[in-house]
Motif scaffolding. Structure first.
Motif, PDB file in Angstrom:
ATOM      1  N   THR A  73      12.163   2.336   0.620  1.00  0.00           N
ATOM      2  CA  THR A  73      12.294   0.927   1.015  1.00  0.00           C
ATOM      3  C   THR A  73      13.752   0.543   1.228  1.00  0.00           C
ATOM      4  N   GLU A 129       1.908  -3.351   8.070  1.00  0.00           N
ATOM      5  CA  GLU A 129       2.133  -2.353   7.029  1.00  0.00           C
ATOM      6  C   GLU A 129       2.355  -0.998   7.703  1.00  0.00           C
ATOM      7  N   ILE A 137       6.481   0.474   4.050  1.00  0.00           N
ATOM      8  CA  ILE A 137       7.196  -0.803   4.065  1.00  0.00           C
ATOM      9  C   ILE A 137       6.384  -1.846   4.828  1.00  0.00           C
ATOM     10  N   PRO A 162       4.935  -9.521   0.674  1.00  0.00           N
ATOM     11  CA  PRO A 162       6.032  -9.471  -0.286  1.00  0.00           C
ATOM     12  C   PRO A 162       6.463 -10.855  -0.723  1.00  0.00           C
ATOM     13  N   LYS A 206       5.629   0.817  -5.497  1.00  0.00           N
ATOM     14  CA  LYS A 206       6.702   0.618  -4.540  1.00  0.00           C
ATOM     15  C   LYS A 206       7.689   1.787  -4.578  1.00  0.00           C
ATOM     16  N   ASN A 207       7.962   2.368  -3.409  1.00  0.00           N
ATOM     17  CA  ASN A 207       8.905   3.471  -3.280  1.00  0.00           C
ATOM     18  C   ASN A 207      10.287   2.892  -2.987  1.00  0.00           C
ATOM     19  N   ASP A 208      11.099   2.702  -4.039  1.00  0.00           N
ATOM     20  CA  ASP A 208      12.379   2.021  -3.884  1.00  0.00           C
ATOM     21  C   ASP A 208      13.345   2.787  -2.990  1.00  0.00           C
ATOM     22  N   GLY A 213       9.192  -3.606   0.521  1.00  0.00           N
ATOM     23  CA  GLY A 213       8.370  -2.490   0.109  1.00  0.00           C
ATOM     24  C   GLY A 213       6.940  -2.905  -0.145  1.00  0.00           C
ATOM     25  N   ILE A 214       6.033  -1.975   0.055  1.00  0.00           N
ATOM     26  CA  ILE A 214       4.609  -2.229  -0.188  1.00  0.00           C
ATOM     27  C   ILE A 214       4.315  -2.054  -1.676  1.00  0.00           C
ATOM     28  N   THR A 215       3.617  -3.025  -2.245  1.00  0.00           N
ATOM     29  CA  THR A 215       3.155  -2.918  -3.622  1.00  0.00           C
ATOM     30  C   THR A 215       1.728  -3.410  -3.698  1.00  0.00           C
ATOM     31  N   ASP A 263       2.779   5.385   0.629  1.00  0.00           N
ATOM     32  CA  ASP A 263       4.061   4.689   0.520  1.00  0.00           C
ATOM     33  C   ASP A 263       4.511   4.186   1.880  1.00  0.00           C
ATOM     34  N   THR A 309      -0.643   1.653  -4.613  1.00  0.00           N
ATOM     35  CA  THR A 309       0.679   2.143  -4.236  1.00  0.00           C
ATOM     36  C   THR A 309       1.749   1.562  -5.137  1.00  0.00           C
TER      37      THR A 309
END
Length: 631
Positions: free
Chosen positions: A362, A255, A243, A279, A357-359, A349-351, A241, A355
């Motif tokens: 983020t 990243e 950003i 993103p 996305k860890n809201d 956020g990284i998606t 996880d 992974t």
């Protein structure tokens, strides 16, 4: 003829004794602890005029012909039934409910007397005495052990007037608490303030980890856990996880991915495509220049963002001279006051395939986005990064009885699905006290201790089981205070469950000096002293004697009895044990005389006396008749 006269005389004599006994009972109807007596009549030896004969042949047997010679009082029995219990307003009054006797001595314990009257008091010398001045016997508190030993020989109970208790220095602090394992907490503190190099500042002497705190167990400003998933490898874009941060409109980005295994900042893939899609709010095209930073701690993330925004030559948006720090509120802060160029920061956020996305994580850093003009005094800040914390405090005492507030601060350090949870803890006391900390903060435990829990939340261990305390106020130095956090592998102390953090109990065994302010007596006959320092403990215990034959005791006046050959030896022990009754304070045992019964007995005795007198007068009339034959 003379037999009837003398039989009547014995009847008069016996009934007179019975009258004396019953009169004494009535006289003592209000005597505390009195036991009534009963006169037992018995016939005298009979004169046998003809002996009994057995049957012989056809002739039946004959009974003996006997003429009684009167009566006598064969014995006087004291009835030791329970008297009613009367409440009083005097706290040194004691009543016995059940079998047993108080033990008193008129000569300092050389001889003993026994009583059911518990009307006791303290004399001018502090002796615990009855109304005769006899000293109550029992056991006193041992000054060395602080205990009342009821197995020792009995002695005078004496509590000196103006008794004081010395201070007892604290030797143990017992804590029962829960350190929350929840993903939503209510007790937290900001991560440590740092300088541009990631070194903690303004710590006020508290021991802090120089490499920062594990970001995987940190929380946002609302107490929600980041719960970061760790990267599964070192190839860029394969989990972890984190950003995206871009400083040139999204053309070039980095990243920042979390890993639970790295201790310091690492960068990989410099100049190589990251293999991840930028993103949506950026250019939407694949980056040709991407760095992947793996971070573990708060410091790692700070230094990684510092590198990307101020020193990485692959980043066209770098501003040499800009600084990244954590402020006092635990917010990651980017300042461009000394920067060479303007900064334009985008955060997302990284998606990717590996992974989700860890809201929570983020959103905590989205507020870093925006423009920061070079030389501007304004700065961009994230939301607060917080650590789960909990504190407990209690007053401990030194050898002089001086009070010092001991505070224990807990802070979550790490969590593992297989190894459980680890928290750090530090202990502090107000200056000038010293617990071996690093100068000039000798009053703060350093380094901090670690307390660990297994996967069930049970206590697995803790590293600092005791502290050495010096008050620096004239009290005894190097006072050892044990920290009792519970049983290892148990749940009787500190636990780590998915419940809010909280202290359910904290105690210590020290107290200041105090003066005796009151005494009460419990059911075991223990004289419990209450002191001005709020402490209460047993000062003495009243002894109790039990006899095989209570009726065999001999009355000695003054509501006391003496042992006799027929009473048996006294069996001495404590109340409410081995068949002895219990003691009831602020109460007295009333006389067991039943007045209605005694008055009825008076009538019976009176009629018996009158009847025996009539026997004498009738015999006299018969004698006169006999003498009249001569005339």
């Amino acid at each position: 003829m003379l037999k009837s006269l003398f039989a009547g005389v014995t009847g008069l004599q016996s009934h007179q004794i019975a009258m004396d006994v019953e009169s004494n009972n009535i006289a003592n109807v209000n005597t505390i602890g009195y036991k009534y007596s009963r006169a037992n009549f018995s016939d005298l030896l009979a004169q046998t005029n003809q002996i009994a004969t057995a049957p012989q042949g056809s002739l039946g047997g004959k009974n003996a012909v006997q003429v009684g010679l009167g009566t006598s009082i064969n014995s006087i029995t004291r009835i030791h039934s329970q008297g009613s219990i009367q409440n009083t307003d005097k706290n040194t009054d004691v009543a016995i409910q059940g079998d047993g006797f108080f033990i008193v001595s008129p000569d300092g314990g050389n001889t003993y007397k026994y009583s059911r009257s518990g009307d006791f008091k303290f004399d001018a010398a502090g002796n615990f005495v009855d109304n005769n001045g006899f000293i109550v016997q029992g056991w006193s508190r041992d000054l060395d052990t602080g205990l009342v030993d009821s197995t020792a020989p009995i002695s005078n109970i004496q509590i000196p007037p103006g008794l004081t208790t010395p201070a007892q220095p604290s030797s143990e602090v017992v804590v029962k608490a829960n350190l929350s394992a929840s993903t939503l907490i209510t007790q937290y503190s900001p991560t440590y303030e740092t300088d541009a190099a990631g070194v903690p500042i303004n710590t006020n002497g508290m021991p802090v980890p120089i490499n920062g705190e594990d970001m995987g167990v940190m929380f946002n400003a609302s107490g929600q856990a980041f719960s970061l998933t760790s990267a599964t490898g070192t190839v860029p874009g394969t989990g972890g996880d984190g950003i995206f941060i871009s400083t040139d409109g999204g053309v070039t980005y980095a990243e920042f991915r979390y890993t639970s295994t790295l201790a310091d900042v690492t960068t990989t893939g410099t100049g190589v495509a990251g293999g991840a899609v930028p993103p949506a709010q950026t250019s939407g095209a694949a980056s040709t220049n991407a760095d992947v930073y793996y971070f573990n701690s708060t410091k790692d993330l700070q230094l990684a963002i510092t590198d990307w925004t101020t020193a990485n030559v692959l980043n066209p948006g770098t501003s040499v001279g800009a600084t990244v720090t954590y402020n006092a509120q635990g917010k990651l802060q980017i300042s461009n006051a000394a920067g060479a160029t303007d900064l334009s920061i985008n955060v997302a956020g990284i998606t990717d395939a590996a992974t989700v996305k860890n809201d929570i994580f983020t959103s905590n850093f989205l507020t870093l986005g925006g423009n920061i003009v070079a030389g501007s005094t304004s700065a961009k800040q994230s939301q607060a990064v917080n650590a789960a914390t909990h504190s407990a405090s209690i007053d401990v005492f030194d050898s002089l009885g001086s009070k010092h507030t001991l505070k224990i601060d807990f802070r979550k350090q790490s969590s593992s699905a297989t190894a459980g949870v680890t928290w750090s803890y530090t202990v502090s006391v107000p200056k000038p006290a010293d617990i071996g900390g690093v100068a000039p903060y000798e009053n703060i435990l350093n380094p901090a201790g670690l307390i660990t829990f297994d996967t069930t939340g049970a206590l697995a261990g803790y590293s600092v089981p005791a502290i050495d305390f010096t008050g620096n106020n004239g009290s005894t130095p190097n006072q050892s205070i044990n920290l009792n956090f519970g049983t290892i592998n148990g749940f009787d102390g500190i636990t780590s469950f998915d419940n809010p953090s909280g202290t359910s109990g904290i105690s210590q065994d020290g107290f200041p000096g105090g003066d005796l302010v009151g005494i009460r007596i419990d059911q075991s006959g223990t004289l419990v002293g209450s002191f001005s320092n709020g402490r209460s403990f047993g000062l003495a215990q009243i002894g109790m004697a039990k006899f095989a034959n209570n009726e065999g005791l001999v009355s000695d006046g003054g509501n006391v009895y003496l042992q006799s050959a027929n009473s048996g030896d006294p069996i001495i022990g404590t109340a409410a044990t081995a068949g002895r009754g219990f003691m009831q304070a602020s109460s007295l045992e009333a006389s067991n005389v039943d007045l209605s019964k005694s008055l009825t007995n008076l009538i019976i005795i009176q009629r018996g006396y009158q009847a025996n007198a009539k026997t004498i007068t009738t015999s006299d009339t018969l004698l006169e008749t006999l003498l009249g034959i001569k005339r």
